[in-house]
Design a protein around this motif. Sequence first.
Motif, mmCIF file in Angstrom:
data_model
loop_
_atom_site.group_PDB
_atom_site.id
_atom_site.type_symbol
_atom_site.label_atom_id
_atom_site.label_comp_id
_atom_site.label_asym_id
_atom_site.label_seq_id
_atom_site.Cartn_x
_atom_site.Cartn_y
_atom_site.Cartn_z
ATOM 1 N N TYR A 18 48.172 16.743 62.669
ATOM 2 C CA TYR A 18 48.349 15.095 62.208
ATOM 3 C C TYR A 18 48.558 15.618 60.703
ATOM 4 O O TYR A 18 48.069 16.494 60.104
ATOM 5 N N GLY A 19 49.155 14.422 60.214
ATOM 6 C CA GLY A 19 49.503 14.608 58.677
ATOM 7 C C GLY A 19 48.361 15.080 57.805
ATOM 8 O O GLY A 19 48.444 16.279 56.869
ATOM 9 N N TYR A 20 46.972 14.463 57.780
ATOM 10 C CA TYR A 20 45.895 14.962 56.922
ATOM 11 C C TYR A 20 45.478 16.540 57.297
ATOM 12 O O TYR A 20 45.470 17.158 56.384
ATOM 13 N N GLU A 60 51.759 17.049 47.732
ATOM 14 C CA GLU A 60 51.229 15.752 47.613
ATOM 15 C C GLU A 60 51.346 14.908 48.887
ATOM 16 O O GLU A 60 52.471 15.118 49.676
ATOM 17 N N GLU A 61 50.346 14.099 49.173
ATOM 18 C CA GLU A 61 50.546 13.209 50.278
ATOM 19 C C GLU A 61 52.016 12.420 50.475
ATOM 20 O O GLU A 61 52.495 12.366 51.378
ATOM 21 N N GLY A 62 52.033 11.853 48.988
ATOM 22 C CA GLY A 62 53.448 11.137 49.129
ATOM 23 C C GLY A 62 54.694 11.858 49.483
ATOM 24 O O GLY A 62 55.832 11.309 49.703
ATOM 25 N N THR A 63 54.557 13.098 49.519
ATOM 26 C CA THR A 63 55.811 14.032 49.773
ATOM 27 C C THR A 63 55.852 14.525 51.131
ATOM 28 O O THR A 63 56.834 14.646 52.058
ATOM 29 N N ARG A 98 58.129 12.730 58.934
ATOM 30 C CA ARG A 98 59.171 11.785 59.514
ATOM 31 C C ARG A 98 60.384 12.015 59.501
ATOM 32 O O ARG A 98 61.514 11.872 60.857
ATOM 33 N N ARG A 99 60.903 12.736 58.598
ATOM 34 C CA ARG A 99 62.090 12.917 58.308
ATOM 35 C C ARG A 99 62.574 14.340 59.166
ATOM 36 O O ARG A 99 63.714 14.036 59.924
ATOM 37 N N ARG A 106 48.010 18.663 55.939
ATOM 38 C CA ARG A 106 47.950 18.992 54.552
ATOM 39 C C ARG A 106 46.598 19.919 54.226
ATOM 40 O O ARG A 106 46.895 20.612 52.985
ATOM 41 N N MET A 142 61.298 10.019 45.431
ATOM 42 C CA MET A 142 60.470 10.810 44.781
ATOM 43 C C MET A 142 60.912 10.778 43.155
ATOM 44 O O MET A 142 61.843 10.648 42.858
ATOM 45 N N TYR A 198 51.945 15.853 65.402
ATOM 46 C CA TYR A 198 53.490 16.285 65.216
ATOM 47 C C TYR A 198 53.355 17.686 65.779
ATOM 48 O O TYR A 198 52.295 18.396 65.467
ATOM 49 N N TYR A 214 53.867 13.420 54.046
ATOM 50 C CA TYR A 214 53.736 12.561 55.056
ATOM 51 C C TYR A 214 55.162 11.951 55.597
ATOM 52 O O TYR A 214 55.687 11.988 56.482
ATOM 53 N N PRO A 215 55.902 11.457 54.358
ATOM 54 C CA PRO A 215 57.348 11.034 54.884
ATOM 55 C C PRO A 215 58.216 12.356 55.349
ATOM 56 O O PRO A 215 59.075 12.193 56.123
#
Lengths: 115, 318
Positions: free
Chosen positions: A33-35, A49-52, A58-59, A38, A1, A81, A54-55
């Motif tokens: 699911y991710g979308y 943010e998507e970039g924050t 996973r973590r 959000r 990030m 999930y 979605y990962p």
Amino acid sequence: MVEPADPFSKLELELRRGAIVLAALSQLRTEQYGYSLRQALSARGMEIEEGTLYPLLRRLESQGLLTSHWRIQDGPPRRYYVLSEDGARLYARLSASWNALSGVMADLINDGAAE
Amino acid sequence: MTPQDMIARYAHDVARRLPREMRADVSAELRALLTEELDARAGGAAPDPETARALLAGFGDPALAALNYHTPPPVIDARDTRVFGKLAATILTALAILALSVALSDPAARADAALPGRLAEGAIQFGLQILGALLILFWAIGAVRRHRPQGAWSPRALPPVRDPDVVNRPLAAVSILFWTAGLSILAAGPAKLMASVATEAAAPQLLAAFAYDPAFEAQRAPVLWTLLALSIALYAWHAVAGRRTRASRLAEAGLSLVISVALLHIVLAGAVFAAEPANEYMEFAMALTGSWGLIDSVSTLHRENRARGRQPFADVTV
């Protein structure tokens, strides 16, 4: 990030980091699911943010707090999930901590404003 | 390129930076999620490349996005970075000074113009080998630490606090005696001293081996002995006072700078002893001391200059 340069953005990001985890866990008591997650958070005023986000899923899964599986339902394949048993227990404890902290912070901030 | 191609490439670029076992799954999920985001942004119409570019720009540089999925352990732990930097800088500086000192003092360098180049090349190669070895050592320390978590930390392991400005008087007295004796020998001239203390006539070859070069003895030596005597006097003053102040630290570093420049000037100006190898050893020692002193005094002055105004109570004894 990428870390923002100005102090406000940097400190706000620090504040939001912990809140984002709790916010995501709160919506994962049911499968998402991710979308869709959000969208659900955005509808409640929590823009992530998507970039924050979605990962992060996973973590959390690699830490054993979420379980996931691929499923095809009304559209393309999606990875869904949901909180694991450990995740549900942790979410209950984190929520209690958040409520306590939130009360303390409200007192501190209100005291500071009153002085 | 179609928006789908752009998303596929982006997902692949993120996934290829991850551990092998994660790649296919993350790539597939990322493609699915980004496609869904893109369709939502297009609002039912066919998505255009500009919208896809904006979406991917928001997701960020693939290298940074991959870090959000998986952060690999660092080559050097953050807690070791400062030690590594200091160690590497000290070793490389010492190596450079050593090579420079050999180049300045070796009589062969005057005859062989290629010798300094060979010395520099050797020093660079050796420096790179040392850096590589240090890197492997620190990586191994970090790896062991990660795999074998340490027990509870105890304050008993803390080193004692030392005040760098306090002068150890007994040690200072011994040092001053030693340096004064050394300076006396140098000022009198080793050859003359040997001749005067010898009960029998000293061998002429021995006296010739330690005789000063006449030009050095007449011109440069008096300046150097005076500077060294001043340095001993300044240290004696610190010893009497018991501790250094900012002014005395500056005076010490300033004098050290002058002595270092004088030593390097002497090495470059000509012979110190009339004969080799005494001259070579002396010039090597002078080049070594002068180079190290130059770097040390300049860094001290720079440090003092940066600290000016930041430590209002630096000179107050507590």
